[in-house]
Design a protein around this motif. Sequence first.
Motif, short mmCIF file in Angstrom:
data_model
loop_
_atom_site.label_atom_id
_atom_site.label_comp_id
_atom_site.label_asym_id
_atom_site.label_seq_id
_atom_site.Cartn_x
_atom_site.Cartn_y
_atom_site.Cartn_z
N GLY A 213 40.12 -41.78 -58.23
CA GLY A 213 40.06 -43.22 -58.49
C GLY A 213 41.22 -43.67 -59.33
O GLY A 213 41.70 -42.93 -60.20
N ARG A 385 44.42 -53.98 -56.72
CA ARG A 385 44.57 -52.53 -56.68
C ARG A 385 46.05 -52.13 -56.73
O ARG A 385 46.41 -51.16 -57.40
N THR B 19 31.06 -41.85 -64.23
CA THR B 19 31.36 -43.02 -63.41
C THR B 19 30.19 -43.99 -63.51
O THR B 19 29.04 -43.59 -63.39
N PRO B 154 34.35 -44.37 -52.94
CA PRO B 154 35.34 -45.18 -53.65
C PRO B 154 35.10 -46.66 -53.36
O PRO B 154 35.01 -47.04 -52.17
#
Lengths: 409, 409
Positions: A213, A385, B19, B154
């Motif tokens: 990530g 992103r 997470t 993700p």
Amino acid sequence: MTLTAAVVAVGDELLLGDTVNTNASWLGGELARVGVQVVASVMVGDDLARMAVALRRALEDAEVVVVTGGLGPTSDDITREAVAAAAGVELVRDPDLVQELKDRFAAYGYPMPADVLKQADVPVGGSPLHNPVGSAPGLRLEIAGRLLYALPGPPYELQAVMAVVLDELRARSASSLHTRTVHTSGLGEPAVAEVIGQGVAVPEGVALAYLAGGGVVRVRFTGSDDTVVRRLADRAAELLGEHAWGRDDERLDEVVHRELAARGATVAVAESLTGGLLGAALSRMPGSSATFRGSLVVYATDLKESLAGVPGPLLASAGAVSAETAGALAIGARERLGATYGIGATGVAGPTEQEGQPVGTVHLAVSGPGDAVVRSLRVPGDRDRVRLLTVSAALDLLRKQLVLDRVVL
Amino acid sequence: MTLTAAVVAVGDELLLGDTVNTNASWLGGELARVGVQVVASVMVGDDLARMAVALRRALEDAEVVVVTGGLGPTSDDITREAVAAAAGVELVRDPDLVQELKDRFAAYGYPMPADVLKQADVPVGGSPLHNPVGSAPGLRLEIAGRLLYALPGPPYELQAVMAVVLDELRARSASSLHTRTVHTSGLGEPAVAEVIGQGVAVPEGVALAYLAGGGVVRVRFTGSDDTVVRRLADRAAELLGEHAWGRDDERLDEVVHRELAARGATVAVAESLTGGLLGAALSRMPGSSATFRGSLVVYATDLKESLAGVPGPLLASAGAVSAETAGALAIGARERLGATYGIGATGVAGPTEQEGQPVGTVHLAVSGPGDAVVRSLRVPGDRDRVRLLTVSAALDLLRKQLVLDRVVL
């Protein structure tokens, strides 16, 4: 023997997506630290029948059940009722808690709504857990050999009441789980997995996980023996070489800050597509004023020349989005802000292409006491992103340059 | 009739707290919008037996099951196996998916690790869901009349693959829920609730919720009749006056961008404690180059003078953290970056006090064609939170100034 736990987070707002369940991740981390492994974590709405199912399953799944939320004074707060029903007992009003609630409201000078008194109800056989920062006490109850704790939902109150619960669980848990993580950059998850798969023999009882990530891949080993787990992480870091940039809770900006501080060096930035995010990352660490000078956010093209000193002819010939401009931005930042290192960042965040270059095109440069370095890359994703991945890539470029300079100097 | 859904998020990292399960909240919100009510949302580790239990329960709980995570190429990715086991079918390798994976790696010029091919496995009777942004395709499978979707973990990939799933569910769901939200600033939750409570009559069947966070309070109406819900939101916005800054999915930076663009105005920043976050917010909108000039991130005190033009004597007498310096920063940003409006931001992000001023002290200023405005405030929280709340407060100060200037001009 590790204790197992199930977490039940209560509230319609969790299922509707209005509130992110940060309590579950906080509890997962804190419980692991005291040797309690969360094996299931669920969210359920403010519905008595659904809660009954969730509590029954949680009591099947684990030795310890931690419930959060639904202890407030309003009509949709039904955790007390659900817990009492799960245990098959009645609720009784605790006179000490009634007095505490009255004192609390008196101290604040508010009239006490009658509904608040239901917060003084405790299931028969259970006991209240003192809440030092709010009006809703927690509950502790044994049900058929299982331990159930009910805690308030606001994170600040949960964490305050949980302190005494964690102490109790630490004392009960004979072993604890140890986790060691290696952070990598510059390789995809399959490539990292291949390096680890070929070079690290993971023994029985140790769990290996890859977490990808934000432009980094983390390699995590979890097991009951910290020496074993640490050795595996050391070996993984060694095999990954310059791709391994940090360990455990470290962030990339923290590593960069530490490396700069270790040599008394500073950094300055001239950034375009990131709009200030790179400066924000370099100033995130407490004490970053020792290593971060500032940033020129030269979003408008004319500011690249007037503020950051990119030569006009170079801007005209190579374009604002070019390796040449990134290099000139890095030099401009370093010189004009008086830093040991300068970072330049330009690119196309999207949603549309610019100067004929596709979305995700990024040019980065680092200028320092040694050779300057320029890196052009293409990052995936939408505007947000692309900007975040650019920050990671820029920090990583500076980190690598710092490592090289240490060798050279 | 509303469809019900259960969400299963897979990964040890969720249970260990590494997470935060933002996928669950995103899915909860998106599913509600297409008329699907999430009734249970669980997290489970990378463990085949635990996953079997979680899937069995999810298929009991709801008509639709959405699984996220565990579709990657590594050995701990076992969602395909668990889903096939839950359905009682075998996995078969899909030759089209194999070819797609090979093409994908070839396009990026990477060698393909052999493990990647397991991503081409599909349960008998199921079908793959195309992943436009990653290598792991999703899966769609009917099990005993229930619909199961497995999606990558993700968030970026989940959201890309989910688009087609949401279309399918919207078509199946006979009714949908409509949600209208009014965003406010400058009032606490009780004050907002009082305004709404006194002026808005909420009819049966409409849910009203207050959501506080990040320095704003949101007022949300949810119901099956969009006309009713929209009228309630209109009335709430009217009562809240200048405190109501936006609706539904709007962000504060978006409103500021729109207001600036509407008058052909631009903004520039000189910021200290936020380290670039304010510039990042003002450049977040696509097309922000029309309204955002740039930012001077003057983190080091000497740069406040040399770069942003804060007079040395003022810095020495009032201090770097002062309303006077914020004002000078706003003027410096406006003049040196050639913008219609300048914002200045200085303060103490923490963790320790500075110049004798406590953590959370923030001074903001906006300089523009009308009167300059300065605002000093104290915001709660740790370093990260102080910086974020400062950004919200600064954007809101500019927004209010734009409204005032529109009246004046």
